[in-house]
Design a protein around this motif. Structure first.
Motif, PDB file in Angstrom:
ATOM      1  N   ASN A  26      -6.397   6.480  -0.943  1.00  0.00           N
ATOM      2  CA  ASN A  26      -6.447   5.101  -1.425  1.00  0.00           C
ATOM      3  C   ASN A  26      -7.029   5.086  -2.830  1.00  0.00           C
ATOM      4  O   ASN A  26      -7.987   5.801  -3.130  1.00  0.00           O
ATOM      5  CB  ASN A  26      -7.272   4.220  -0.497  1.00  0.00           C
ATOM      6  N   LYS A  78      -7.959  -2.621   2.832  1.00  0.00           N
ATOM      7  CA  LYS A  78      -7.136  -1.606   2.171  1.00  0.00           C
ATOM      8  C   LYS A  78      -6.877  -0.430   3.110  1.00  0.00           C
ATOM      9  O   LYS A  78      -5.799   0.153   3.104  1.00  0.00           O
ATOM     10  CB  LYS A  78      -7.817  -1.130   0.887  1.00  0.00           C
ATOM     11  N   GLY A 127      -4.216  -1.367   5.297  1.00  0.00           N
ATOM     12  CA  GLY A 127      -2.936  -1.430   4.602  1.00  0.00           C
ATOM     13  C   GLY A 127      -2.387  -2.829   4.483  1.00  0.00           C
ATOM     14  O   GLY A 127      -1.169  -3.027   4.495  1.00  0.00           O
ATOM     15  N   LYS A 158       0.844  -1.192   0.000  1.00  0.00           N
ATOM     16  CA  LYS A 158       0.000   0.000   0.000  1.00  0.00           C
ATOM     17  C   LYS A 158       0.878   1.240   0.000  1.00  0.00           C
ATOM     18  O   LYS A 158       1.732   1.410   0.868  1.00  0.00           O
ATOM     19  CB  LYS A 158      -0.920   0.020   1.226  1.00  0.00           C
TER      20      LYS A 158
END
Length: 374
Positions: free
Chosen positions: A152, A226, A229, A134
């Motif tokens: 993101n 997400k 991470g 990430k």
């Protein structure tokens, strides 16, 4: 104020000669042009002042790849990327994948740079990745007031999204309904979902509602991991937490959610658009993001359960940013002093004008469900 110091002048009684008048006019014209240039520069600086974003807000930027498909546009986007990024983008043999990667990375750089001082160009930004890949902004890491930018990225072949906030960690996932529901969703769910989620899928009355439920749960789970991470396979895995959307079953999404017929979407009046509440209603504008169905249905709630206690506060939004697509947003909220209840999360959606700087439009997508921070 114009200054004529240094020019020779005739005696006051006779006034300036024709030659001197010509010199005066020429010099004055040059000074006025200089002032006009400085005014234009000042106006340009004001126009590109850092975009404001406050704690408690999330800005979500959406881009239709079909709107940036010419070779010239792709070349201009490529110029925003580093040599390393270009190598990563060009590693695929699929031209469509290469284009998608270039547009996605250009969107990240151009949008994030907009929140920073105008002296910082998109190509100047530095990123680093964690152990799971990430990325985060390494330099410059903060805006005015030392608010750290969190972001993101998510993308499919037909839609790219970028979430930006200074509130806390953020995760965004978008999926095409057709792509994810062609196969039996229960088969994948038994490998990735919790027992409670599998039971909810099995309880769906028909295949179309089961496919819709699966897609919503999948994007919620992706958005959460997400935000953390980490990858979907990283411990403790997707089975360690559960979502439930509403009590009356999943919200319908997209004209083809029940049929899975990709060809029927190509016959829609809005093939390459998402209807905008701020648009003029013209049917000829087929290359804009819009959401004419934003208020077409009531919102459901999102329940979030974890196997292990988590002191962090998370909020989720389930939405339809474009026909035939489902997306989920996950945001870590900062708790107020004294454990007071947080104010409602403000989510603003924008159609990204990747190459036309400053021409982005706001729009309101269809919100399917939303949770509140306890």
């Amino acid at each position: 104020m114009l200054s004529f110091a240094g020019l020779s002048a005739a005696p006051p009684s006779s006034g300036p000669s024709h030659r001197q008048q010509d010199v005066f006019r020429c010099y004055a014209s040059q000074q006025l042009q200089t002032l006009d240039t400085e005014s234009a520069a000042a106006a340009a600086t004001a126009a590109v002042a850092p975009r404001a974003i406050q704690p408690g807000e999330v800005h979500v930027w959406w881009l239709l790849p079909s709107n940036a498909s010419s070779e010239l546009e792709l070349q201009r986007c490529s110029e925003l990327l580093t040599d390393e990024e270009l190598q990563e983008c060009n590693a695929s043999e699929d031209a469509g994948v290469r284009r998608e990667r270039v547009l996605a990375r250009a969107l990240v750089r151009s949008v994030l740079a907009g929140y920073l001082p105008s002296s910082i160009q998109p190509r100047d930004l530095l990123f680093e990745r964690n152990a799971h890949g990430k990325p985060c902004l390494l330099w410059p890491f903060a805006m005015s007031g030392e608010h750290k930018l969190h972001f993101n990225l998510t993308h499919t072949a037909s839609l790219i999204g970028l979430a930006v906030t200074v509130e806390g960690r953020v995760g965004l996932d978008v999926e095409s309904a057709v792509r994810r529901t062609r196969q039996d969703p229960l088969r994948l769910a038994r490998r990735r979902f919790s027992d409670a989620e599998i039971a909810d899928l099995q309880a769906c009355p028909d295949d179309s509602s089961r496919a819709a439920c699966f897609l919503q749960l999948w994007t919620l789970k992706e958005a959460y991991v997400k935000a953390l991470g980490r990858g979907i396979s990283a411990p403790p895995g997707l089975r360690s937490f559960s979502f439930r959307v509403g009590r009356d079953g999943p919200q319908k999404h997209g004209a083809n959610a029940s049929t899975g017929d990709e060809s029927s979407s190509s016959n829609s009046n809005n093939d390459s658009s998402i209807d905008s509440s701020s648009s003029n209603g013209s049917s000829s504008n087929n290359n804009s993001i819009n959401s004419s169905t934003s208020n077409g249905s009531s919102r459901s709630s999102i329940e979030f359960h974890m196997a292990a206690p988590d002191a962090r506060c998370w909020e989720f939004v389930l939405l339809e940013p474009a026909p035939g697509h489902v997306a989920s947003l996950c945001v870590e909220r900062r708790r107020n002093d004294g454990c007071q209840k947080n104010e409602a999360l403000q989510v603003h959606h924008f159609e990204a004008a990747l190459l036309d700087g400053g021409l982005e439009r706001t729009f309101q997508p269809r919100i399917l469900a939303q949770s509140a921070c306890p």
